[in-house]
Motif scaffolding. Sequence first.
Motif, PDB file in Angstrom:
ATOM      1  N   ASP A   1       0.872  -1.173   0.000  1.00 50.02           N
ATOM      2  CA  ASP A   1       0.000   0.000   0.000  1.00 50.02           C
ATOM      3  C   ASP A   1       0.907   1.220   0.000  1.00 50.02           C
ATOM      4  O   ASP A   1       1.589   1.490   0.978  1.00 50.02           O
ATOM      5  N   PRO A   2       0.933   1.961  -1.143  1.00 47.16           N
ATOM      6  CA  PRO A   2       1.863   3.096  -1.258  1.00 47.16           C
ATOM      7  C   PRO A   2       1.658   4.130  -0.152  1.00 47.16           C
ATOM      8  O   PRO A   2       2.565   4.887   0.172  1.00 47.16           O
ATOM      9  N   GLN A   3       0.453   4.173   0.434  1.00 45.48           N
ATOM     10  CA  GLN A   3       0.200   5.196   1.456  1.00 45.48           C
ATOM     11  C   GLN A   3       0.634   4.752   2.854  1.00 45.48           C
ATOM     12  O   GLN A   3       0.464   5.467   3.821  1.00 45.48           O
TER      13      GLN A   3
ATOM     14  N   SER B   1     -12.519  -0.078  -2.323  1.00 40.27           N
ATOM     15  CA  SER B   1     -12.289   0.248  -3.738  1.00 40.27           C
ATOM     16  C   SER B   1     -10.932   0.898  -3.961  1.00 40.27           C
ATOM     17  O   SER B   1     -10.274   0.655  -4.970  1.00 40.27           O
ATOM     18  N   ARG B   2     -10.512   1.749  -3.027  1.00 43.04           N
ATOM     19  CA  ARG B   2      -9.228   2.437  -3.214  1.00 43.04           C
ATOM     20  C   ARG B   2      -8.081   1.427  -3.298  1.00 43.04           C
ATOM     21  O   ARG B   2      -7.255   1.472  -4.204  1.00 43.04           O
ATOM     22  N   ARG B   3      -8.081   0.489  -2.364  1.00 41.15           N
ATOM     23  CA  ARG B   3      -7.002  -0.504  -2.367  1.00 41.15           C
ATOM     24  C   ARG B   3      -7.097  -1.421  -3.581  1.00 41.15           C
ATOM     25  O   ARG B   3      -6.089  -1.778  -4.173  1.00 41.15           O
TER      26      ARG B   3
ATOM     27  N   GLY C   1      -5.906   0.423  -6.540  1.00 39.73           N
ATOM     28  CA  GLY C   1      -4.450   0.560  -6.419  1.00 39.73           C
ATOM     29  C   GLY C   1      -3.754  -0.723  -6.840  1.00 39.73           C
ATOM     30  O   GLY C   1      -2.739  -0.716  -7.545  1.00 39.73           O
ATOM     31  N   PHE C   2      -4.312  -1.846  -6.421  1.00 41.62           N
ATOM     32  CA  PHE C   2      -3.764  -3.164  -6.768  1.00 41.62           C
ATOM     33  C   PHE C   2      -3.808  -3.374  -8.279  1.00 41.62           C
ATOM     34  O   PHE C   2      -2.821  -3.783  -8.899  1.00 41.62           O
ATOM     35  N   LEU C   3      -4.953  -3.042  -8.899  1.00 43.11           N
ATOM     36  CA  LEU C   3      -5.064  -3.207 -10.357  1.00 43.11           C
ATOM     37  C   LEU C   3      -4.090  -2.284 -11.086  1.00 43.11           C
ATOM     38  O   LEU C   3      -3.523  -2.642 -12.116  1.00 43.11           O
ATOM     39  N   GLY C   4      -3.881  -1.079 -10.522  1.00 45.61           N
ATOM     40  CA  GLY C   4      -2.908  -0.155 -11.110  1.00 45.61           C
ATOM     41  C   GLY C   4      -1.501  -0.734 -11.071  1.00 45.61           C
ATOM     42  O   GLY C   4      -0.746  -0.653 -12.053  1.00 45.61           O
ATOM     43  N   GLN C   5      -1.141  -1.353  -9.955  1.00 50.62           N
ATOM     44  CA  GLN C   5       0.178  -1.977  -9.836  1.00 50.62           C
ATOM     45  C   GLN C   5       0.319  -3.133 -10.834  1.00 50.62           C
ATOM     46  O   GLN C   5       1.380  -3.321 -11.436  1.00 50.62           O
TER      47      GLN C   5
END
Length: 201
Positions: free
Chosen positions: A131-133, A174-176, A179-183
């Motif tokens: 988790d980048p945050q 949804s945020r995580r 984020g996972f799909l973006g990675q």
Amino acid sequence: GEEPRLLAPTAAMAPLPDPSTPGPEKQKIEVARTAVYRILENAENQHGLFGLVTFTESVRVAVPLTEIHKENLPYLESLISMLMPSGRSAIWDALAVGSDLLRSGDGGIRGTLVLVTDGWDNASQRFEVADPQRAPSPGSKMDLVSYMLPPHSELTFRVIGIGSGMERDKGVDSRRMNGFLGQLSQKAQGIGALPSFTYQE
């Protein structure tokens, strides 16, 4: 929608919420089951391979990759109808096991992974998604993104989220998930694969 590739193996991952609670929870079970039935139907229509990974705090290969035909369809359907719930979800570990079902001889992951989930990962022992945050957690968990997309991979990954919730255990974060799909998309471009990753609630 996307063109399904013939004989593309599909591995589905599904947990289920607790059926003893009435109302929305019971509805969630129906949604989850229906989603898995549809995936099974698609695999059958395309004469494809289907595998099912179930997860609570532990992960189990309920159905190894198998070709769907009239004879084994009732068995698979009864298995889906019996999927049982738990409040613990080892989502990342389940995706790693699903990836293993689709691993080819050259190490690449080829096929379609479908994750059906109504919650957050709160039980994975082996894998994590950074988790980048947040600062990386100390420990020796493996990075799921690299594991799911080694070189030579051709992966279609769909997430079916049941309910959306920033509040823990009230639905999918949804945020995580995005984020996972973006990675995954970044990783896919890095290995020269065409990313095909979707998330629907």
